[in-house]
Design a protein around this motif. Structure first.
Motif, mmCIF file in Angstrom:
data_model
loop_
_atom_site.group_PDB
_atom_site.id
_atom_site.type_symbol
_atom_site.label_atom_id
_atom_site.label_comp_id
_atom_site.label_asym_id
_atom_site.label_seq_id
_atom_site.Cartn_x
_atom_site.Cartn_y
_atom_site.Cartn_z
ATOM 1 N N ALA A 192 -6.107 4.529 11.291
ATOM 2 C CA ALA A 192 -5.466 3.221 11.367
ATOM 3 C C ALA A 192 -5.182 2.877 12.823
ATOM 4 N N THR A 193 -4.972 1.607 13.094
ATOM 5 C CA THR A 193 -4.620 1.190 14.455
ATOM 6 C C THR A 193 -3.268 1.789 14.840
ATOM 7 N N GLY A 194 -3.004 1.835 16.138
ATOM 8 C CA GLY A 194 -1.752 2.384 16.617
ATOM 9 C C GLY A 194 -0.528 1.700 16.034
ATOM 10 N N ILE A 217 0.178 -0.547 -3.551
ATOM 11 C CA ILE A 217 -0.246 0.849 -3.632
ATOM 12 C C ILE A 217 -1.687 0.904 -3.146
ATOM 13 N N LEU A 218 -1.951 1.827 -2.219
ATOM 14 C CA LEU A 218 -3.265 1.902 -1.602
ATOM 15 C C LEU A 218 -3.521 3.326 -1.131
ATOM 16 N N THR A 219 -4.637 3.499 -0.461
ATOM 17 C CA THR A 219 -5.023 4.814 0.054
ATOM 18 C C THR A 219 -5.146 4.769 1.574
ATOM 19 N N GLN A 220 -5.305 5.959 2.151
ATOM 20 C CA GLN A 220 -5.535 6.040 3.587
ATOM 21 C C GLN A 220 -6.805 5.287 3.972
ATOM 22 N N PRO A 270 -8.634 12.090 -4.367
ATOM 23 C CA PRO A 270 -7.974 12.750 -3.229
ATOM 24 C C PRO A 270 -8.768 12.662 -1.931
ATOM 25 N N GLU A 271 -10.092 12.434 -2.014
ATOM 26 C CA GLU A 271 -10.887 12.312 -0.789
ATOM 27 C C GLU A 271 -10.500 11.081 0.029
ATOM 28 N N HIS A 272 -9.844 10.129 -0.610
ATOM 29 C CA HIS A 272 -9.443 8.902 0.091
ATOM 30 C C HIS A 272 -7.954 8.890 0.411
ATOM 31 N N GLY A 273 -7.254 9.992 0.089
ATOM 32 C CA GLY A 273 -5.821 10.059 0.268
ATOM 33 C C GLY A 273 -5.398 10.308 1.710
#
Length: 552
Positions: free
Chosen positions: A380-382, A343-346, A468-471
């Motif tokens: 994120a990378t392609g 489980i992680l964030t954007q 939520p700022e990191h979502g």
């Protein structure tokens, strides 16, 4: 050239190419036989990220990393945990020789061939938390500029040049079924000619037999790889210490990595040691665009993702992302379920997720500096984005409740309990803003960010997962994927195969994964990462050089 050759090399992977390179440098004639077509030259190495284990290198010193031969040997032996009097006799000697090579001439040897490295050194397999135990005390993962294809290229080009000069002959679609042994010495190979194949690299090819062959030489080098593409053989050799053999594994290597030559060589009189030692990853995801059956990609994670088992409980220390691969594998298998969850964030996925393999890193592989510098941009990378959009193991949602519902929609047993997952996430989040914390994963993250390259390009600043700022929030279902064979044919330091009675098998040599990357298991029970390609290079080099000196 005629079929007359000084040496037959079985397998056109990296170890076989290195042995061939060393032989033709000495003017020897080599016949290379391989069951796949020409598109597969270089074998598994082509698909790799191209990481190499170096000690006290120029790149490390520029990054302020203090490394030494003594520290690296301490790490290697602490990880290997050699404990078998007979089976570890030669692996111990190979381990000491390899660490000396990695701390000495290895970089110059590769540099002179044209290989170059990325300036930042990665910190892979950070270990079990003890100075004398498993893991790398300092960053040692040197990423090749050009990844696996470049590692293959620097050996393949001189070998192909030697082919044009008449010193090398390739016999593709030649599957060895038997070693020819006369008067106790290996003098050739017999086998089946497979029907022609035009399949692209890595794609499973036909095993329809179209003929037979017999080839002879003064010596034979076996460089045919391991068993990772043969799940049945993996399960047959599965060690009880890692729990029960998993019913389901996805494959991190092509189907042709089938382990056939291990049994063939054993029947001819070669000795196999440390069969139960192997290296498989826990962070496997199914490739949404597969090349081979059950094609798996490994996530190479930074240390920040929250790792939950199949029941939603957090994995205990030191089983954090990127720390102790086999320790984590053993823990997971004891839970009774083969899958786990990140489980992680954007924010975390943008900075910390890398995917193994040359094809998943087109910028590094193509040596495209502009595209590589683009990794510093937001997002994120392609390849990672493609998996988020198309990969069956990824769930992306705005809230934790929605995330857990999405995780359960993938249909894995047991079904996750939202309250259990919430407890783990909230407990972790409460510790993030504390100046001092008992949470060992957060301690490890802060330690990682003390290393400048990690802080800049690899490890996200600690933050609450529910901020939520990191979502949005992201969950990734992780599967077990097969990869490396750590045991294999017993060999001395000249890569000569040993018989069960301890005597040398005349005329027979082995290199690469089929020999446990040297000696029948240079890694012992555990590996330090960046050591598999290097093991192929070192053992292939040893075989080629020893034969170049000893042949009539």
């Amino acid at each position: 050239m005629s079929e007359q050759a000084d040496v037959i090399v079985v397998g056109a992977g990296l170890a076989g190419l290195v042995a061939t390179y060393e032989l033709v440098k000495a003017g020897r004639k080599v016949l290379v036989v391989d069951q796949e077509n020409e598109a597969n030259l270089g074998g598994q190495a082509f698909w790799s990220l191209g990481g190499l284990f170096l000690v006290d290198s120029e790149e490390q010193r520029r990054m302020g990393i203090k490394d030494s031969h003594e520290l690296a040997l301490q790490d290697w032996l602490g990880s290997a945990a050699f404990d078998r009097e007979r089976e570890d006799h030669w692996p111990r000697q190979w381990a000491r020789a390899y660490v000396e090579f990695a701390a000495g001439e290895k970089r110059r040897y590769l540099y002179d061939l044209g290989l170059r490295f990325m300036p930042n050194v990665g910190w892979a397999e950070r270990g079990d938390g003890l100075a004398s135990g498993h893991g790398n005390s300092v960053p040692r993962f040197h990423l090749t500029w050009g990844t696996g294809p470049e590692v293959v290229r620097v050996f393949l080009e001189p070998v192909k040049r030697a082919e044009r000069e008449g010193l090398v002959t390739f016999r593709h679609r030649h599957q060895v079924d038997e070693l020819i042994v006369e008067n106790g010495a290996a003098v050739g190979v017999r086998g089946s000619i497979l029907e022609p194949s035009s399949q692209p690299r890595g794609v499973k090819s036909s095993r329809e037999v179209a003929g037979s062959f017999e080839l002879r030489a003064q010596a034979v080098v076996v460089g045919s790889g391991g068993i990772g593409g043969n799940p049945d053989l993996v399960r047959e050799n599965w060690p009880a210490r890692l729990g029960p053999a998993p019913a389901r594994m996805i494959r991190g290597v092509p189907a042709h990595v089938d382990g056939r030559m291990l049994g063939i060589t054993e029947r001819a009189g070669g000795n196999i040691v440390n069969r139960d030692r192997m290296w498989h990853y826990t962070e496997g995801i199914k490739n949404w665009d597969p090349i081979w059956p059950e094609h798996a990609i490994r996530i190479i994670p930074g240390p920040s993702s929250l790792w939950l088992d199949a029941t939603g409980r957090r994995l205990p220390p030191p089983y954090f992302p990127g720390f102790d691969t086999l320790g984590t594998l053993g823990h997971i298998q004891q839970t009774g379920h083969a899958h786990t969850w990140f489980i992680l964030t954007q924010t975390i996925i943008e900075k910390e997720f890398a995917l193994s393999g040359s094809e998943q890193n087109p910028d590094f592989t193509a040596k495209d500096l502009k595209q590589t510098l683009g990794r510093a941009k937001k997002g994120a990378t392609g390849p990672v984005t493609a998996f988020m959009e198309h990969g069956e193991d990824f769930v992306v949602r705005k809230t934790l409740r929605e995330l857990v519902e999405g995780m359960n929609s993938l249909g894995m047993e047991p079904e996750l309990d939202y309250e259990q997952v919430e407890r783990e996430v909230v407990a972790r989040d409460r510790e993030v803003d504390l100046k001092f914390t008992k949470d060992m994963q957060l301690m490890a993250i802060r330690n990682a960010r003390a290393y400048f390259p990690d802080r800049i390009v690899r490890v996200a600043k600690p933050h609450r997962l529910l901020d939520p700022e990191h979502g949005p929030l992201i969950a990734v279902r992780l599967n077990l994927l097969t990869r490396k064979t750590l045991g294999g044919l017993e060999t001395d330091l000249d890569a000569r195969v040993i018989r069960p009675d301890g005597e040398v098998f005349e005329g027979l040599y082995a290199a690469g994964e089929v020999a446990g990357f040297g000696g029948g298991g240079v890694h012992g029970y555990n590996a330090l990462e960046g050591t598999f390609l290097g093991g192929c290079i070192f053992s292939g080099r040893a075989a080629g050089r020893a034969l170049a000196k000893s042949l009539a």
